[in-house]
Design a protein around this motif. Structure first.
Motif, PDB file in Angstrom:
ATOM      1  N   CYS A 135       9.897   8.000  -8.005  1.00 23.82           N
ATOM      2  CA  CYS A 135       9.445   8.300  -6.489  1.00 23.82           C
ATOM      3  C   CYS A 135      10.190   7.806  -5.072  1.00 23.82           C
ATOM      4  CB  CYS A 135       8.317   6.910  -6.683  1.00 23.82           C
ATOM      5  SG  CYS A 135       7.108   6.700  -8.178  1.00 23.82           S
TER       6      CYS A 135
ATOM      7  N   LYS B 198      -7.388  -0.859  -7.308  1.00 26.41           N
ATOM      8  CA  LYS B 198      -7.984   0.246  -7.420  1.00 26.41           C
ATOM      9  C   LYS B 198      -8.385   1.231  -8.915  1.00 26.41           C
ATOM     10  CE  LYS B 198      -4.968   1.948  -3.200  1.00 26.41           C
ATOM     11  NZ  LYS B 198      -5.972   2.999  -2.912  1.00 26.41           N
TER      12      LYS B 198
ATOM     13  N   LYS C  63      -2.871  -5.414  -7.478  1.00 30.97           N
ATOM     14  CA  LYS C  63      -3.037  -3.647  -6.195  1.00 30.97           C
ATOM     15  C   LYS C  63      -3.447  -2.683  -7.527  1.00 30.97           C
ATOM     16  CE  LYS C  63      -1.358  -2.711  -1.767  1.00 30.97           C
ATOM     17  NZ  LYS C  63      -3.061  -3.138  -1.324  1.00 30.97           N
TER      18      LYS C  63
ATOM     19  N   LEU D 144       1.086   7.006  -7.206  1.00 32.45           N
ATOM     20  CA  LEU D 144      -0.024   7.439  -7.253  1.00 32.45           C
ATOM     21  C   LEU D 144      -0.252   8.851  -7.132  1.00 32.45           C
ATOM     22  CD1 LEU D 144      -2.924   4.697  -7.008  1.00 32.45           C
ATOM     23  CD2 LEU D 144      -1.750   5.204  -8.840  1.00 32.45           C
ATOM     24  N   ASN D 145       0.409   9.555  -6.360  1.00 32.17           N
ATOM     25  CA  ASN D 145       0.770  10.445  -5.736  1.00 32.17           C
ATOM     26  C   ASN D 145       1.416  11.050  -6.324  1.00 32.17           C
ATOM     27  OD1 ASN D 145      -0.800  10.065  -3.924  1.00 32.17           O
ATOM     28  ND2 ASN D 145       0.743   9.816  -2.420  1.00 32.17           N
TER      29      ASN D 145
ATOM     30  N   THR E  29       0.607  -1.024   0.612  1.00 38.99           N
ATOM     31  CA  THR E  29       0.162   0.174   0.176  1.00 38.99           C
ATOM     32  C   THR E  29       0.762   0.768  -0.017  1.00 38.99           C
ATOM     33  OG1 THR E  29      -1.624  -1.842   0.636  1.00 38.99           O
ATOM     34  CG2 THR E  29      -2.034   1.237   1.151  1.00 38.99           C
ATOM     35  N   CYS E  30       2.289   1.462   0.818  1.00 35.79           N
ATOM     36  CA  CYS E  30       3.458   2.400   1.202  1.00 35.79           C
ATOM     37  C   CYS E  30       3.470   2.951  -0.638  1.00 35.79           C
ATOM     38  CB  CYS E  30       3.976   2.422   1.561  1.00 35.79           C
ATOM     39  SG  CYS E  30       4.196   1.535   3.537  1.00 35.79           S
TER      40      CYS E  30
ATOM     41  N   ARG F 169      -6.655   1.662 -10.953  1.00 39.00           N
ATOM     42  CA  ARG F 169      -6.190   2.682 -12.176  1.00 39.00           C
ATOM     43  C   ARG F 169      -5.100   1.753 -12.866  1.00 39.00           C
ATOM     44  NH1 ARG F 169      -5.408   7.276  -8.723  1.00 39.00           N
ATOM     45  NH2 ARG F 169      -4.066   8.400  -9.975  1.00 39.00           N
TER      46      ARG F 169
ATOM     47  N   ASP G 168       0.760   4.023  -3.177  1.00 38.55           N
ATOM     48  CA  ASP G 168       0.499   5.364  -2.989  1.00 38.55           C
ATOM     49  C   ASP G 168       1.548   6.717  -3.421  1.00 38.55           C
ATOM     50  OD1 ASP G 168      -1.670   4.531  -1.410  1.00 38.55           O
ATOM     51  OD2 ASP G 168      -1.192   4.585   0.358  1.00 38.55           O
ATOM     52  N   GLU G 169       2.217   5.698  -3.013  1.00 43.11           N
ATOM     53  CA  GLU G 169       3.657   7.143  -3.116  1.00 43.11           C
ATOM     54  C   GLU G 169       3.598   7.076  -5.297  1.00 43.11           C
ATOM     55  OE1 GLU G 169       7.618   9.286  -3.995  1.00 43.11           O
ATOM     56  OE2 GLU G 169       5.781   8.731  -2.401  1.00 43.11           O
TER      57      GLU G 169
ATOM     58  N   GLU H 119       3.737   5.854   7.183  1.00 41.69           N
ATOM     59  CA  GLU H 119       3.194   4.555   6.633  1.00 41.69           C
ATOM     60  C   GLU H 119       4.131   3.316   6.605  1.00 41.69           C
ATOM     61  OE1 GLU H 119       1.155   7.782   5.447  1.00 41.69           O
ATOM     62  OE2 GLU H 119       2.892   7.379   5.238  1.00 41.69           O
TER      63      GLU H 119
END
Length: 308
Positions: free
Chosen positions: A290, A216, A212, A169-170, A162-163, A218, A166-167, A298
């Motif tokens: 990234c 989402k 994952k 997609l941010n 998840t970390c 994505r 999230d990184e 997190e």
């Protein structure tokens, strides 16, 4: 309350100055898991030749990232946060090729009254060149002083992945406009051929992350695996990151450093400077890198999750 349990974070290390860079290279090339020459004497001679040949050019790279590796302050911050936020454990760090070394930290742990230890190598995938090397180093000096539990790899951990997602997609507004490349530190092919599971786990990890992202809803233009940091004449894992980048002229690329937990010279110099230059010359439109999970809140939660 006295904490008699410890989490020990294991990593490779990184130089704080040119002397430490020499130390790093010398220790790395004397590691039989890295330079797989049976004779310690011959390995020492070969290591010395490699270091004298490489030191000055390697230091020029360090000069471009502020004369030291970011791995040291970031890991210190990670340890500090673990000590603040993970109850019942005292957290330490040990580096393989630069201080703090196993021998010194183990002496301190004994003084601190530690009797139970969770060893957490900061390598999500297992390799003889990283996990095995760091564990052997710890056990060499530990001499049955503690009750030990080892975390060998954690690339399947839900919280950790998840970390990562999230990184990534941010860093993008519309992922459909980007080619995602998971860049992993390379290995000589012969190490994998001798049974090292690193490549297999890397491929499996990317499948987990793809799933994952799909969950989402994505979808990147493409998702790819490439290997960085090749040195010397041996055949290394392929495709190389440089060859992978050649596929994306006039397109956008985002890189995630999948084999690293803490940013270091391979992320800050290689990925963010050296390969950025290559990408520009290849006509890549936008090139993004990234950050690793580093000392994020997190990731602290992930460590709690991993050790439990």
């Amino acid at each position: 309350m006295q904490k008699n349990k410890a989490i020990v974070l294991l990593n490779m290390g990184g130089a704080r100055n040119k002397n430490e860079l020499k130390m790093f290279l010398t220790n790395m090339f004397n590691d039989e898991n890295i330079l797989t020459i049976k004779s310690a004497l011959i390995r020492k001679v070969v290591a010395s030749m490699i270091v004298s040949k490489r030191l000055d050019s390697a230091w020029k790279n360090y000069e471009k990232i502020g004369d030291s590796s970011p791995i040291n302050p970031l890991t210190e911050q990670l340890v500090k946060k673990c000590n603040e936020k993970i109850e019942g454990f005292k957290t330490y760090q040990i580096m393989r090729y630069t201080p703090p070394f196993a021998k010194t930290v183990i002496e301190q742990m004994k003084k601190d009254g530690i009797d139970e230890v969770i060893l957490l190598p900061l390598y999500p995938q297992y390799s003889t060149t990283t996990t095995k090397s760091s564990l052997e180093d710890f056990l060499k000096y530990e001499k049955n002083s503690f009750k030990i539990r080892v975390i060998y790899d954690f690339y399947k951990n839900e919280s950790f992945n998840t970390c990562i997602v999230d990184e990534i997609l941010n860093n993008v507004i519309n992922e459909k406009e980007y080619n995602l490349i998971f860049s992993a530190h390379g290995l000589p092919q012969k190490i994998v051929d001798n049974g090292d599971p690193y490549q297999k786990q890397m491929i499996e990890h990317i499948e987990i992350l793809k799933q994952k992202l799909e969950e989402k809803d994505r979808f990147f233009k493409s998702i790819n695996l490439a290997y960085q940091s090749k040195v010397g004449p041996l055949k290394w894992l392929e495709p190389s990151l440089e060859d992978m980048l050649k596929n994306f002229k006039d397109e956008n690329v985002i890189i995630y450093p999948l084999s690293f937990i803490v940013d270091n010279s391979e992320t800050d110099f290689e990925l963010d400077i050296e390969y950025r230059h290559i990408a520009t010359n290849l006509g890549i439109k936008e090139y993004k890198v990234c950050k690793c999970v580093n000392d994020s809140d997190e990731f602290i939660e992930t460590i709690k999750n991993i050790i439990n």
